[in-house]
Design an enzyme around this catalytic site. Structure first.
Site: not given
Ligand code: CP
Length: 324
Positions: A60-61, A90, A111, A139
C-alpha cells in the site's frame, strides 16, 4: 524575540506535527479526491521527482505514494526492486546513498526496518523527507489517512470512542495514530495482550503533548480476556485492529502463543461501529465482516492516495516558499 517561521518540510513523526498542519493536510486531501476523480485539474508539481526508498516490504504505502505523485503529474523513481542490485550491496553506507538520491530527486519517501532512519535521512537531505514507516517506531502517513477515514465516515474525531486493538507494542501505525487522535480529543481505549501493551513512554508523551486537550486514554490488557465481549460491550464508534507483528518478535514461540488471542467476529460489531485495519491482515478480522457496512479497511487503504497527495503537496509548497 525569535519567531519560529519555517513551515513543515518533513513528515517524520506524529510527535512533531502541529494540529494546524494535520487539519490542513486533511482539508487538502478532500480537494485531492476531486483531482483523483478528474473533477479538478492540478499540475503544480509537473516534472517534480519523488524518490521512493523502501528497505522493507510494502504494498500500500509504496504504491500509493507512487500513484499519488503520478496523479499530481509528478514523476517517481523507485530506489531498486532488489537491494542486492544497489551499491549498498558493495558496502556503501546509507548516509552516502541518501546524499546522492537527494541530489537526484526533489523529495524522498523512506521506509526502513530501523527506528530513526527517516529522521536521519531528513538531517542529511536538503529536500523534504517523508517517513513511510521506521521499524516499530512511527508511520505518520498511515495515521493521517486513518484520521481522514474516520473523519470522512464519522464526520468528526472529537468525542468519538475509539479502540486500538492488538499488537500495540510493535505496531507503528497505532503509535502514530495515538498521537493524532489525542490531538483531536478522542476517547481512546487500548486493548492488547499484556506483553504487547502500548509502550508507557508513548502514552506519557501523548498525554504530556496534549495536556490542554480533553482526550481520555484507558488501557485494558490481558491475553485471556474475551476481545469480542470487550468490543461488543464497549459499543465503540471505531475499532482499529492491528496485525501481531511476527517479524518483530525475537522469540517465535512467544508469537505463536499470542497470535490467535485477538480475532474479531461479526457478532462483536455493533451496528454503528466502523472496523479499521492498516492492512496487511492475517486472521484478525472474520472475513464475514468484509461485506458489511461496518468494514472500513478497504476504503481506508483507498484514502491513502488523496491523503498522500495532500502530504506531498503541502510539504513541497512549504519547502519552495521557505526557499525563496
Ligand atoms: N499499511 C501499510 O503500511 O501497508 P504496507 O506495508 O503494504 O505498505
Amino acid at each position: 524575540m525569535f519567531l519560529y517561521s519555517f513551515k513543515m518540510h518533513n513528515l517524520i513523526s506524529m510527535q512533531d506535527i502541529k494540529k494546524e498542519d494535520v487539519a490542513e493536510i486533511l482539508h487538502r486531501a478532500e480537494f485531492m479526491e476531486n483531482v483523483c476523480n478528474f473533477k479538478v485539474k492540478y499540475d503544480k508539481w509537473k516534472n517534480i521527482v519523488l524518490g521512493n526508498l523502501f528497505f522493507e516490504p510494502s504494498t500500500r504505502t509504496r504504491m500509493s505514494f507512487e500513484i499519488a505523485m503520478l496523479r499530481l503529474n509528478g514523476k517517481v523513481s523507485n530506489f531498486a526492486e532488489k537491494l542486492s542490485l544497489t551499491s549498498l550491496e558493495k558496502g556503501e553506507n546509507l548516509t552516502d546513498t541518501i546524499r546522492i538520491i537527494d541530489s537526484y530527486c526533489d523529495m524522498l519517501v523512506i521506509r526502513s526496518p530501523k527506528a530513526g532512519t527517516a529522521r536521519r535521512a531528513s538531517e542529511i537531505a536538503e529536500h523534504p523527507v517523508i517517513n513511510a514507516g521506521d521499524g516499530s517506531n512511527q508511520h505518520p502517513t498511515q495515521a493521517l489517512l486513518d484520521m481522514y477515514t474516520i473523519k470522512k465516515l464519522k464526520k468528526k474525531i472529537s468525542g468519538l470512542n475509539i479502540a486500538l486493538i492488538g499488537d500495540l507494542k510493535y505496531g507503528r501505525t497505532v503509535h502514530s495514530l495515538l498521537y493524532g487522535l489525542a490531538m483531536f480529543n478522542a476517547n481512546i481505549t487500548l486493548i492488547s495482550p499484556e506483553d504487547l501493551r502500548m509502550p508507557s513512554f508513548i502514552i506519557d508523551d501523548v498525554k504530556d503533548i496534549n495536556k490542554n486537550e480533553t482526550t481520555h486514554i484507558k488501557e485494558i490488557y490481558d491475553k485471556d480476556k474475551d476481545v469480542n465481549k470487550m468490543t461488543k460491550e464497549g459499543k465503540f464508534d471505531v475499532i482499529y485492529l492491528t496485525r501481531i507483528q511476527k517479524e518483530r518478535f525475537a522469540d517465535i514461540e512467544e508469537y505463536e502463543d499470542i497470535k490467535d488471542a485477538y480475532k474479531i467476529t461479526k457478532d462483536a460489531i455493533s451496528d454503528n461501529t466502523i472496523v479499521m485495519h492498516p492492512l496487511p491482515r492475517i486472521d484478525e478480522i472474520d472475513r464475514e465482516i468484509d461485506n458489511t457496512k461496518n468494514a472500513a479497511y478497504f476504503e481506508q487503504a483507498k484514502n491513502g492516495i488523496p491523503v498522500r497527495m495532500a502530504i506531498i503537496d503541502y510539504l513541497l509548497e512549504n519547502f519552495y516558499k521557505d526557499k525563496k
